[in-house]
Design a protein around this motif. Sequence first.
Motif, short mmCIF file in Angstrom:
data_model
loop_
_atom_site.label_atom_id
_atom_site.label_comp_id
_atom_site.label_asym_id
_atom_site.label_seq_id
_atom_site.Cartn_x
_atom_site.Cartn_y
_atom_site.Cartn_z
N ALA A 275 0.78 -1.22 -0.06
CA ALA A 275 0.05 0.01 -0.02
C ALA A 275 0.93 1.06 0.02
CB ALA A 275 -1.00 -0.26 1.24
N MET A 276 1.90 1.40 0.79
CA MET A 276 2.76 2.46 0.98
C MET A 276 3.41 2.78 -0.44
SD MET A 276 6.26 3.14 0.99
CE MET A 276 7.20 1.90 1.66
N LEU A 277 3.91 1.83 -1.14
CA LEU A 277 4.68 2.03 -2.35
C LEU A 277 3.71 2.48 -3.42
CD1 LEU A 277 6.76 -1.12 -2.29
CD2 LEU A 277 7.61 1.15 -2.37
N ALA A 278 2.21 1.69 -3.31
CA ALA A 278 1.24 2.35 -4.22
C ALA A 278 1.16 3.99 -4.07
CB ALA A 278 0.20 1.43 -4.34
N ARG B 275 -5.47 -8.07 0.43
CA ARG B 275 -6.05 -7.32 -0.67
C ARG B 275 -7.33 -6.32 0.18
NH1 ARG B 275 -7.32 -12.83 -2.97
NH2 ARG B 275 -5.71 -12.82 -4.35
N GLU B 276 -7.68 -6.80 1.30
CA GLU B 276 -8.59 -5.82 2.31
C GLU B 276 -7.95 -4.77 2.74
OE1 GLU B 276 -10.11 -8.69 4.85
OE2 GLU B 276 -11.47 -9.89 3.55
N PHE B 277 -6.70 -4.92 3.11
CA PHE B 277 -5.94 -3.98 3.96
C PHE B 277 -5.38 -2.87 2.85
CE2 PHE B 277 -2.06 -1.95 5.11
CZ PHE B 277 -2.68 -1.37 6.36
N THR B 278 -4.95 -3.35 1.91
CA THR B 278 -4.58 -2.13 0.65
C THR B 278 -5.65 -1.54 0.09
OG1 THR B 278 -4.42 -4.10 -0.82
CG2 THR B 278 -2.28 -3.67 -0.06
N THR B 279 -6.89 -2.09 0.05
CA THR B 279 -7.96 -1.37 -0.46
C THR B 279 -8.23 -0.19 0.23
OG1 THR B 279 -8.84 -3.33 -1.99
CG2 THR B 279 -10.45 -1.62 -1.11
N SER B 280 -8.25 -0.65 1.68
CA SER B 280 -8.72 0.54 2.79
C SER B 280 -7.64 1.27 2.72
CB SER B 280 -8.74 -0.36 4.11
OG SER B 280 -7.68 -0.76 4.61
N GLN B 281 -6.33 1.14 2.70
CA GLN B 281 -5.39 2.05 2.54
C GLN B 281 -5.44 2.97 1.54
OE1 GLN B 281 -2.72 3.02 4.99
NE2 GLN B 281 -4.38 2.13 6.01
N LEU B 282 -5.51 2.61 0.33
CA LEU B 282 -5.50 3.26 -0.93
C LEU B 282 -6.76 4.38 -1.00
CD1 LEU B 282 -4.67 0.93 -3.67
CD2 LEU B 282 -3.06 2.31 -2.17
N SER B 283 -7.93 3.90 -0.44
CA SER B 283 -9.11 4.84 -0.13
C SER B 283 -8.92 5.98 0.96
CB SER B 283 -10.29 4.21 -0.07
OG SER B 283 -10.43 3.28 1.02
N GLY C 46 -0.57 4.60 -7.73
CA GLY C 46 -0.38 3.23 -8.66
C GLY C 46 -1.35 2.32 -8.33
N CYS C 47 -0.94 1.25 -9.17
CA CYS C 47 -1.92 -0.12 -9.07
C CYS C 47 -1.51 -0.96 -7.99
CB CYS C 47 -2.32 -0.41 -10.60
SG CYS C 47 -3.00 0.60 -11.78
N VAL C 48 -2.47 -1.75 -7.82
CA VAL C 48 -2.06 -2.69 -6.69
C VAL C 48 -2.57 -4.17 -7.19
CG1 VAL C 48 -2.45 -4.02 -4.32
CG2 VAL C 48 -1.73 -1.55 -4.52
N GLN C 49 -1.68 -5.02 -6.99
CA GLN C 49 -2.25 -6.48 -7.45
C GLN C 49 -1.58 -7.37 -6.30
OE1 GLN C 49 -0.50 -6.51 -11.50
NE2 GLN C 49 -2.25 -7.51 -12.01
N ILE C 50 -2.38 -8.17 -5.64
CA ILE C 50 -2.18 -9.11 -4.75
C ILE C 50 -2.35 -10.54 -5.40
CG2 ILE C 50 -2.47 -9.79 -2.32
CD1 ILE C 50 -1.59 -7.25 -2.42
N ILE C 51 -1.35 -11.30 -5.15
CA ILE C 51 -1.48 -12.62 -5.76
C ILE C 51 -0.80 -13.60 -4.69
CG2 ILE C 51 -0.46 -14.23 -7.81
CD1 ILE C 51 0.15 -11.77 -9.33
#
Length: 281
Positions: A95-98, A118-126, A143-148
Amino acid sequence: MKEDQPSQKLYEKDIMANPKTGAHGYLTTHFANRSREQQSQGWSELWESGQTDFWDRGKPSPALIDFIESATLPRRDGRRLRVLVPGCGKGYDVAMLALHGFDVCGLEVSERGAEVAREFTTSQLSNPSELNFGSKYTHSMTGCVQIIAGDFFKRDWEKLCFEGDTTGFDIIYDYTFLCALLPVMRKDWAHRMSELLAPDGILVCLEFPLYKDLNDIGPPWGLSGVHWNILARGEDGIISEPGEQGEPLNGKFKRTSYFKPPRSYESGRGTDMVSVWMLKK
């Protein structure tokens, strides 16, 4: 927003404990007698049971934040830099890098771990936390985030990153990924890094734990001198004494920077180092 905080008691115990007791002791017991093929299952079990406090630091890496906000990084015409964070955990660094304008792929071996990230990064980006930024930085483009969910050592997950572009990552960041691997996997870790990194990309390692005796059982496994051994010298990283002397330097990487970060996690006991590597031409 209110931060989700991990159990600090485990970290306080980890900082003060002998490596064979406390949080380290639980992990070494959990992974005792597990073969290489059983490592992924071991981490998945911890995710499924909610026992993630052993590696969850509760915030993105202060050392990485300071590095990316001050460093001159490679540039690409027409697109954002692409970053890989293997063993991304809850996704703090992703999230920080994005939020700093990178396109980021976070990789987790556990499907449950990937869901949490995925849940955490979504919340941080918003709704970003101020913990994502240094004292002088404010973000303007995310930037964009993909969690795989995938195995770092296999090739099947790469096509899922950035619409199948396989030109390599501009930056790869490793913090507690290498120290979580069995020593016999270290040479393969270095080989995969050489495959995944773009020809002029950089591998950034926050070296941890450097305070731990190389002969003590992990995870986390002590890494003092290990990065140099496998990346610069091209050896297997199974060493009993730390050191960076001696020839030949047959590894695929050259170290371009090595420094003690002004800030890092408390769990590093003041010994963490940042090393930056590029592929040899």
